[in-house]
Design a protein around this motif. Structure first.
Motif, PDB file in Angstrom:
ATOM      1  N   PRO A  95       1.145  -1.095  -0.101  1.00  0.00           N
ATOM      2  CA  PRO A  95      -0.184  -0.021   0.074  1.00  0.00           C
ATOM      3  C   PRO A  95       0.921   1.393  -0.188  1.00  0.00           C
ATOM      4  N   VAL A  96       0.609   2.495  -0.523  1.00  0.00           N
ATOM      5  CA  VAL A  96       1.049   3.461  -0.861  1.00  0.00           C
ATOM      6  C   VAL A  96       1.782   4.095   0.696  1.00  0.00           C
ATOM      7  N   ALA A  97       1.111   3.794   1.840  1.00  0.00           N
ATOM      8  CA  ALA A  97       1.799   4.005   3.110  1.00  0.00           C
ATOM      9  C   ALA A  97       0.975   3.294   4.017  1.00  0.00           C
ATOM     10  N   ASP A  98       1.151   3.525   5.223  1.00  0.00           N
ATOM     11  CA  ASP A  98       0.593   2.699   6.313  1.00  0.00           C
ATOM     12  C   ASP A  98      -0.555   3.213   6.947  1.00  0.00           C
ATOM     13  N   ALA A 103      -0.317   8.794   3.445  1.00  0.00           N
ATOM     14  CA  ALA A 103      -0.722   8.841   2.084  1.00  0.00           C
ATOM     15  C   ALA A 103      -0.745  10.145   1.583  1.00  0.00           C
ATOM     16  N   LEU A 104      -1.487  10.945   2.142  1.00  0.00           N
ATOM     17  CA  LEU A 104      -1.864  12.512   1.857  1.00  0.00           C
ATOM     18  C   LEU A 104      -0.510  13.172   1.671  1.00  0.00           C
ATOM     19  N   ARG A 105       0.194  12.864   2.812  1.00  0.00           N
ATOM     20  CA  ARG A 105       1.849  13.640   2.856  1.00  0.00           C
ATOM     21  C   ARG A 105       2.360  13.341   1.560  1.00  0.00           C
ATOM     22  N   ILE A 106       2.271  12.134   1.172  1.00  0.00           N
ATOM     23  CA  ILE A 106       3.099  11.662  -0.221  1.00  0.00           C
ATOM     24  C   ILE A 106       2.450  12.501  -1.479  1.00  0.00           C
ATOM     25  N   ALA A 107       1.059  12.443  -1.512  1.00  0.00           N
ATOM     26  CA  ALA A 107       0.305  13.210  -2.338  1.00  0.00           C
ATOM     27  C   ALA A 107       0.743  14.702  -2.650  1.00  0.00           C
ATOM     28  N   GLU A 108       0.725  15.318  -1.194  1.00  0.00           N
ATOM     29  CA  GLU A 108       1.307  16.687  -1.108  1.00  0.00           C
ATOM     30  C   GLU A 108       2.691  17.117  -1.663  1.00  0.00           C
ATOM     31  N   VAL A 319      -2.222   4.520 -11.338  1.00  0.00           N
ATOM     32  CA  VAL A 319      -2.662   4.538  -9.954  1.00  0.00           C
ATOM     33  C   VAL A 319      -1.819   5.506  -9.263  1.00  0.00           C
ATOM     34  N   ASP A 320      -2.339   6.844  -9.161  1.00  0.00           N
ATOM     35  CA  ASP A 320      -1.718   8.025  -8.331  1.00  0.00           C
ATOM     36  C   ASP A 320      -1.798   8.024  -7.059  1.00  0.00           C
ATOM     37  N   ALA A 321      -1.042   8.840  -6.287  1.00  0.00           N
ATOM     38  CA  ALA A 321      -0.971   8.860  -4.828  1.00  0.00           C
ATOM     39  C   ALA A 321      -2.322   8.887  -4.000  1.00  0.00           C
ATOM     40  N   LEU A 322      -3.113   9.543  -4.637  1.00  0.00           N
ATOM     41  CA  LEU A 322      -4.505   9.807  -4.058  1.00  0.00           C
ATOM     42  C   LEU A 322      -5.320   8.463  -4.359  1.00  0.00           C
TER      43      LEU A 322
END
Ligand SMILES: NC(=O)c1ccc[n+]([C@@H]2O[C@H](COP(=O)([O-])OP(=O)(O)OC[C@H]3O[C@@H](n4cnc5c(N)ncnc54)[C@H](O)[C@@H]3O)[C@@H](O)[C@H]2O)c1
Length: 351
Positions: A95-98, A103-108, A319-322
């Motif tokens: 998964p993109v994060a835990d 995950a939102l920080r990665i998108a930001e 598949v993007d971060a969001l």
């Protein structure tokens, strides 16, 4: 077209598969690999690639265009930040994060630094999954009403020698494996409205579950169930039935069933069931089965080719971060439902 320069961060189970695939793919050059564990330097030597223990050192000396992040999920945000600050695009394992916050920080960070993120939900690149998506979304089986998924297999004992796989925050089959099923459901059936789940660790007694049942409703009004266990002797899993990964014993069985008002699809044998005569439907009438021809391809290689295009700016990430954050939110909702014994609506909105 010049090859894309790639690096790999994390050389465990998944990173070592990525090394093989990147090294045998013509569209990219593997310029460096990195792991905290110095013992893995021998793996780099075998592939003739420079080995580093520090991410920053590797990125600064090899200057890749893109990096594959295959550390455990709790480390994704920190490893991505090192890449993003240097303008290195990333394929982040699922998964993109835990957590959804990470995950939102990665998108930001991706937005702030203009770096592109592809999340490694590689099954979406499998032609079989794409064909299932097309059957369901084109209305070929009418209005989708109900889906049943099985993910039942036996993980080998040595898999659990690695401690993080047996504990929270990022261990357990819901976050490691069933996030794939949840992602395929979102991809084929639309956004999830609610999940209600039960989980037990009767076989191994770890902090994380080994067996789960998940009941799902979609915004469309369809329903689904997933039954999952990594401690059973059974052939019904995506891995065993698709033959996607040569590591797994392959069986010509099905693991997912999509059912609609006009027909049904059994995956991955791609068996389509329907009534030959629409005016003669009902349980007393015969049904017919046809098999959809679908060409096979290695989804990790297709994903890598797509990532190279993403790095070049030739196409947006599938598949993007969001998007990855939404599949993660569904998996976290399953875990919350297990611990609260309540139905949960997945959300990526900060509480
Ligand atoms: N796409 C798939 O089907 C699939 C399959 C398995 C695992 N995964 C995902 O891949 C990721 C890795 O899983 P795994 O089972 O390979 O884990 P693993 O524990 O086998 O390997 C992780 C490696 O990352 C290294 N590492 C951790 N932090 C690091 C850092 N800061 N810098 C450099 N190296 C670091 C560790 O030393 C370890 O060797 C997870 O996100 C997992 O969910 C995806």
């Amino acid at each position: 077209m010049s090859p894309v320069k790639l690096a790999i961060i994390g050389l465990g189970l998944m990173g070592s598969r990525h090394i093989e695939i990147v090294n045998s793919f013509d569209g990219c050059d593997l310029v460096g690999v990195c792991d905290l564990d110095s013992d893995l330097g021998s793996l780099a030597d075998r592939h003739g690639v420079p080995f580093f223990q520090k991410i920053g050192e590797m990125l600064d000396s090899t200057r890749p265009d893109g990096a594959i992040l295959a550390t455990q999920s709790a480390a994704h945000v920190e490893t991505f930040e090192a890449c993003a600050r240097r303008g290195v695009h990333a394929l982040i394992e699922k998964p993109v994060a835990d957590t959804t916050q990470a995950a939102l920080r990665i998108a930001e960070l991706a937005d702030l630094t203009n770096t592109r993120v592809l999340v490694g939900h590689h099954r979406r690149h499998n032609p079989l999954v794409k064909a299932a998506h097309d059957v369901v979304t084109s209305g070929q089986i009418g209005n989708l009403l109900a889906v049943s998924m099985m993910w039942t297999l036996m993980k080998p004992d040595r898999y659990f020698d690695i401690a993080w796989r047996t504990v929270r925050p990022d261990g357990g089959p819901v976050l490691i494996n069933l996030v794939h099923e949840l992602d395929i459901l979102r991809y084929t059936c639309g956004e999830i409205d609610q999940v209600f789940a039960q989980g037990r660790s009767k076989a191994r007694g770890f902090e994380v579950e080994d067996s789960v049942s998940i009941s799902i409703t979609f915004r469309s009004g369809a329903v689904a169930t997933i039954v999952g266990s990594d401690a059973v002797t059974a052939p019904w899993s995506y891995e065993a039935t698709t033959g996607e990964n040569p590591l797994y014993f392959n069986v010509p069985e099905n693991c997912y069933y999509f059912t609609g008002t006009e027909g049904a699809l059994a995956f991955p044998q791609m068996e389509l069931w329907s009534y030959p005569d629409r005016d003669r439907h009902g349980w007393q009438h015969p049904m017919e089965k046809s098999v959809l021809p679908v060409s096979r391809a290695d989804s990790l290689t297709v994903q890598l080719a797509h990532f190279c295009d993403v790095v070049r700016g030739a196409r947006p990430p599938l598949v993007d971060a969001l998007d990855g954050a939404r599949s993660l939110a569904a998996a976290l909702a399953v875990l919350e439902s297990i611990s609260t014994n309540k139905p949960i609506t997945p959300s990526i909105d900060p509480a």
